[in-house]
Design a protein around this motif. Structure first.
Motif, PDB file in Angstrom:
ATOM      1  N   UNK A 122      11.182   4.757   1.630  1.00 49.34           N
ATOM      2  CA  UNK A 122      10.948   3.738   2.660  1.00 49.34           C
ATOM      3  C   UNK A 122      12.183   3.540   3.533  1.00 49.34           C
ATOM      4  N   UNK A 123      13.355   3.476   2.923  1.00 52.15           N
ATOM      5  CA  UNK A 123      14.579   3.295   3.697  1.00 52.15           C
ATOM      6  C   UNK A 123      14.790   4.462   4.658  1.00 52.15           C
ATOM      7  N   UNK A 124      14.594   5.670   4.150  1.00 54.42           N
ATOM      8  CA  UNK A 124      14.801   6.854   4.977  1.00 54.42           C
ATOM      9  C   UNK A 124      13.766   6.919   6.095  1.00 54.42           C
ATOM     10  N   UNK A 125      12.521   6.618   5.786  1.00 56.13           N
ATOM     11  CA  UNK A 125      11.465   6.631   6.798  1.00 56.13           C
ATOM     12  C   UNK A 125      11.772   5.662   7.933  1.00 56.13           C
ATOM     13  N   UNK A 126      12.100   4.436   7.599  1.00 62.82           N
ATOM     14  CA  UNK A 126      12.334   3.422   8.631  1.00 62.82           C
ATOM     15  C   UNK A 126      13.563   3.741   9.464  1.00 62.82           C
ATOM     16  N   UNK A 127      14.607   4.234   8.817  1.00 61.11           N
ATOM     17  CA  UNK A 127      15.809   4.590   9.573  1.00 61.11           C
ATOM     18  C   UNK A 127      15.547   5.791  10.472  1.00 61.11           C
ATOM     19  N   UNK A 128      14.787   6.751   9.975  1.00 57.83           N
ATOM     20  CA  UNK A 128      14.480   7.944  10.756  1.00 57.83           C
ATOM     21  C   UNK A 128      13.617   7.616  11.969  1.00 57.83           C
ATOM     22  N   UNK A 129      12.671   6.694  11.803  1.00 56.56           N
ATOM     23  CA  UNK A 129      11.735   6.396  12.880  1.00 56.56           C
ATOM     24  C   UNK A 129      12.205   5.281  13.802  1.00 56.56           C
ATOM     25  N   UNK A 130      12.641   4.165  13.223  1.00 59.99           N
ATOM     26  CA  UNK A 130      12.802   2.942  14.011  1.00 59.99           C
ATOM     27  C   UNK A 130      14.238   2.614  14.399  1.00 59.99           C
ATOM     28  N   UNK A 131      15.225   3.357  13.885  1.00 62.18           N
ATOM     29  CA  UNK A 131      16.615   3.048  14.242  1.00 62.18           C
ATOM     30  C   UNK A 131      16.802   3.153  15.754  1.00 62.18           C
ATOM     31  N   UNK A 132      16.435   4.283  16.320  1.00 63.09           N
ATOM     32  CA  UNK A 132      16.400   4.496  17.772  1.00 63.09           C
ATOM     33  C   UNK A 132      15.260   5.453  18.042  1.00 63.09           C
ATOM     34  N   UNK A 133      14.308   5.025  18.855  1.00 65.11           N
ATOM     35  CA  UNK A 133      13.129   5.856  19.053  1.00 65.11           C
ATOM     36  C   UNK A 133      13.296   6.875  20.173  1.00 65.11           C
ATOM     37  N   UNK A 134      14.259   6.683  21.069  1.00 62.64           N
ATOM     38  CA  UNK A 134      14.364   7.523  22.261  1.00 62.64           C
ATOM     39  C   UNK A 134      15.279   8.721  22.078  1.00 62.64           C
ATOM     40  N   UNK A 135      15.661   9.020  20.836  1.00 65.65           N
ATOM     41  CA  UNK A 135      16.583  10.124  20.584  1.00 65.65           C
ATOM     42  C   UNK A 135      15.851  11.277  19.909  1.00 65.65           C
ATOM     43  N   UNK A 136      16.404  12.486  20.080  1.00 65.38           N
ATOM     44  CA  UNK A 136      15.701  13.671  19.598  1.00 65.38           C
ATOM     45  C   UNK A 136      15.688  13.795  18.088  1.00 65.38           C
ATOM     46  N   UNK A 137      16.562  13.063  17.374  1.00 66.96           N
ATOM     47  CA  UNK A 137      16.556  13.156  15.914  1.00 66.96           C
ATOM     48  C   UNK A 137      15.698  12.079  15.250  1.00 66.96           C
ATOM     49  N   UNK A 138      14.913  11.341  16.041  1.00 65.56           N
ATOM     50  CA  UNK A 138      13.990  10.354  15.465  1.00 65.56           C
ATOM     51  C   UNK A 138      12.794  11.066  14.842  1.00 65.56           C
ATOM     52  N   UNK A 139      12.328  10.564  13.703  1.00 70.65           N
ATOM     53  CA  UNK A 139      11.161  11.156  13.044  1.00 70.65           C
ATOM     54  C   UNK A 139       9.896  10.853  13.840  1.00 70.65           C
ATOM     55  N   UNK A 140       9.060  11.863  14.021  1.00 74.96           N
ATOM     56  CA  UNK A 140       7.795  11.696  14.729  1.00 74.96           C
ATOM     57  C   UNK A 140       6.593  11.957  13.829  1.00 74.96           C
ATOM     58  N   UNK A 141       6.849  12.523  12.618  1.00 72.22           N
ATOM     59  CA  UNK A 141       5.778  12.808  11.662  1.00 72.22           C
ATOM     60  C   UNK A 141       6.208  12.386  10.260  1.00 72.22           C
ATOM     61  N   UNK A 142       5.268  11.823   9.527  1.00 70.01           N
ATOM     62  CA  UNK A 142       5.467  11.507   8.109  1.00 70.01           C
ATOM     63  C   UNK A 142       4.410  12.250   7.314  1.00 70.01           C
ATOM     64  N   UNK A 143       4.839  12.998   6.295  1.00 68.56           N
ATOM     65  CA  UNK A 143       3.927  13.701   5.402  1.00 68.56           C
ATOM     66  C   UNK A 143       4.105  13.133   3.996  1.00 68.56           C
ATOM     67  N   UNK A 144       3.000  12.770   3.381  1.00 65.78           N
ATOM     68  CA  UNK A 144       3.040  12.105   2.067  1.00 65.78           C
ATOM     69  C   UNK A 144       2.239  12.923   1.063  1.00 65.78           C
ATOM     70  N   UNK A 145       2.852  13.234  -0.073  1.00 62.84           N
ATOM     71  CA  UNK A 145       2.148  13.964  -1.137  1.00 62.84           C
ATOM     72  C   UNK A 145       1.008  13.106  -1.673  1.00 62.84           C
ATOM     73  N   UNK A 146      -0.145  13.730  -1.871  1.00 63.50           N
ATOM     74  CA  UNK A 146      -1.342  12.973  -2.238  1.00 63.50           C
ATOM     75  C   UNK A 146      -1.207  12.246  -3.582  1.00 63.50           C
ATOM     76  N   UNK A 147      -0.351  12.744  -4.485  1.00 65.01           N
ATOM     77  CA  UNK A 147      -0.246  12.115  -5.810  1.00 65.01           C
ATOM     78  C   UNK A 147       0.421  10.745  -5.750  1.00 65.01           C
ATOM     79  N   UNK A 148       1.163  10.452  -4.672  1.00 66.62           N
ATOM     80  CA  UNK A 148       1.794   9.139  -4.545  1.00 66.62           C
ATOM     81  C   UNK A 148       1.248   8.349  -3.369  1.00 66.62           C
ATOM     82  N   UNK A 149       0.264   8.913  -2.677  1.00 64.35           N
ATOM     83  CA  UNK A 149      -0.235   8.279  -1.455  1.00 64.35           C
ATOM     84  C   UNK A 149      -0.809   6.890  -1.715  1.00 64.35           C
ATOM     85  N   UNK A 150      -1.556   6.736  -2.794  1.00 63.09           N
ATOM     86  CA  UNK A 150      -2.188   5.444  -3.064  1.00 63.09           C
ATOM     87  C   UNK A 150      -1.153   4.341  -3.250  1.00 63.09           C
TER      88      UNK A 150
END
Length: 434
Positions: free
Chosen positions: A257-285
């Motif tokens: 969660x920490x990595x996801x939020x920092x990757x996506x929401x820290x700064x959205x207008x930069x090229x190193x911002x995350x644009x996709x999240x992939x989640x393994x089905x065994x932990x998705x629920x």
């Protein structure tokens, strides 16, 4: 160069081509003078440039005010205007950037490798300046100073083709830098600003083969694609970042969660911002409800596949086929559930841009598989995509982030603005006839 805000006189295509090529020819002559400078010479030059920027900040800001006023009158979005605005603090920041570059090791003259052959010839491969570097960029005047500082420290001359929206700002900045070059007895043509009101000037720059040694585009995907596809001068593809965060079955979910939020929401207008999240089905629920809630709290809209939509959430909309390939540069992210690590890797291969990809996992076998199979300039293991940055990598500064494979890949600092040559030392050696 004039700082007038009056529209420039109309230039014909042939005149503009001649103007760009003449500037490139002058830059080539200036590059020879810069290439011969010692590290002490270059560092003193950069420190004096930094001092001059601070001292002449009022005139720089006055010129910038003209650009900002014109941008507002044209209805430019405030987010773009913010990137254009210069304040005393931002000018001081540019000056500090020059001082930082002055403090970096000089790559020129570094021996990359060497050996002595059985016949006694001694070989050395050493770093040398690239020569003339062209930079094509959009309405960010700080790039003018960053690019000038890095290229000069690398022993190069630079041709700057900025945006017309920052013309007055860039003219003032190049004027200050040029004055300092002259004060040091160096040609001001080492830092030149090219015409910016006709897109043809970009084409003339990127096809000036034999005069320009390297072109680097900095900006949106359209600008980068146009330069890379049309250039006959060697060009480096930079910036476009369709970056992924893959949360593995073995991931610590709090860490994810920490990595996801920092990757996506820290700064959205930069090229190193995350644009996709992939989640393994065994932990998705377990993970998806927490991730969707945190993204919602951060104001992020989720473009999800069927399983993500089924997980619910006011911030979730169905993803389209285009979403997986979109560099949003906004509070949006595409989210999918994958059945395995190989499926995640296959998704990244199909949709990634070769910039930065991240895995969150505690299973060493999973991280090893991910790092060996994912093809990107940077691969993060249990770390945010936001770390793909020259400063964060200890380079001090960067000219851009390369997503191609030749010459430079990833954050580009001083070393990537140099080339190499071989020095061969003999003692009357001649090659035997075959």
């Amino acid at each position: 160069m004039t700082t007038s805000t009056e529209a420039p006189a109309k230039t014909t295509g042939d005149e503009l081509r001649a103007q760009v090529r003449e500037a490139a020819s002058r830059a080539r002559e200036a590059a020879a003078a810069i290439a011969g400078l010692t590290r002490a010479d270059k560092d003193a030059l950069l420190h004096d440039m930094a001092d001059a920027l601070v001292r002449r900040a009022p005139e720089i800001i006055a010129a910038n005010d003209r650009d900002v006023t014109a941008a507002r009158d044209a209805g430019t979005a405030e987010g773009l205007i913010d990137r254009l605005v210069l304040t005393e603090q931002r000018v001081a920041g540019m000056a500090d950037g020059l001082r930082t570059v002055a403090g970096l090791p000089d790559p020129v003259g570094e021996v990359v490798r060497g050996s002595t052959l059985p016949n006694g010839l001694r070989l050395q491969q050493v770093r040398v300046p690239m020569g003339v570097v062209g930079i094509v960029y959009e309405g960010r005047p700080n790039v003018t100073v960053d690019a000038a500082g890095l290229t000069l420290k690398a022993g190069d001359a630079v041709l700057l083709r900025g945006s017309s929206s920052a013309e007055a700002s860039n003219t003032a900045l190049v004027g200050v830098l040029g004055d300092v070059l002259r004060e040091h007895g160096l040609p001001a043509d080492a830092v030149q600003l090219l015409p910016c009101h006709d897109r043809a000037s970009v084409r003339h720059l990127i096809t000036a083969r034999g005069l320009v040694d390297l072109v680097i585009p900095r900006g949106g995907a359209g600008l980068i694609a146009a330069v890379v596809e049309e250039a006959t001068v060697p060009a480096i593809e930079t910036g476009t970042g369709n970056c992924h965060v893959y949360v593995d079955a073995s991931a610590d979910l709090d860490t994810a969660l920490r990595i996801l939020l920092n990757s996506k929401a820290r700064r959205t207008s930069v090229c190193n911002a995350a644009e996709n999240l992939l989640v393994h089905e065994s932990i998705a629920a377990e993970f998806l409800p927490r991730a969707l809630a945190e993204l919602d709290a951060a104001g992020v809209t989720v473009h999800g596949d069927e399983r993500v939509v089924a997980a619910g959430g006011a911030n979730v909309v169905p993803a389209t086929a285009q979403d997986w390939d979109t560099e949003y540069l906004s509070l949006d992210i595409a989210v999918a559930v994958v059945g395995s690590l190989p499926e995640a890797v296959a998704h990244i291969r199909a949709h990634g841009s070769g910039h930065t990809e991240a895995i969150v996992a505690t299973d060493v076998r999973a991280t090893q598989a991910f790092t060996s199979q994912v093809d990107a300039a940077a691969v993060m293991v249990n770390a945010s995509t936001a770390f793909t940055d020259g400063g964060e990598f200890g380079m001090g500064a960067e000219i851009g982030i390369s997503t191609q494979k030749l010459h430079a890949r990833g954050p580009m600092g001083l070393t990537e603005l140099t080339s190499t040559k071989w020095l061969v030392f003999g003692d009357g050696h001649v090659r035997p006839s075959s």
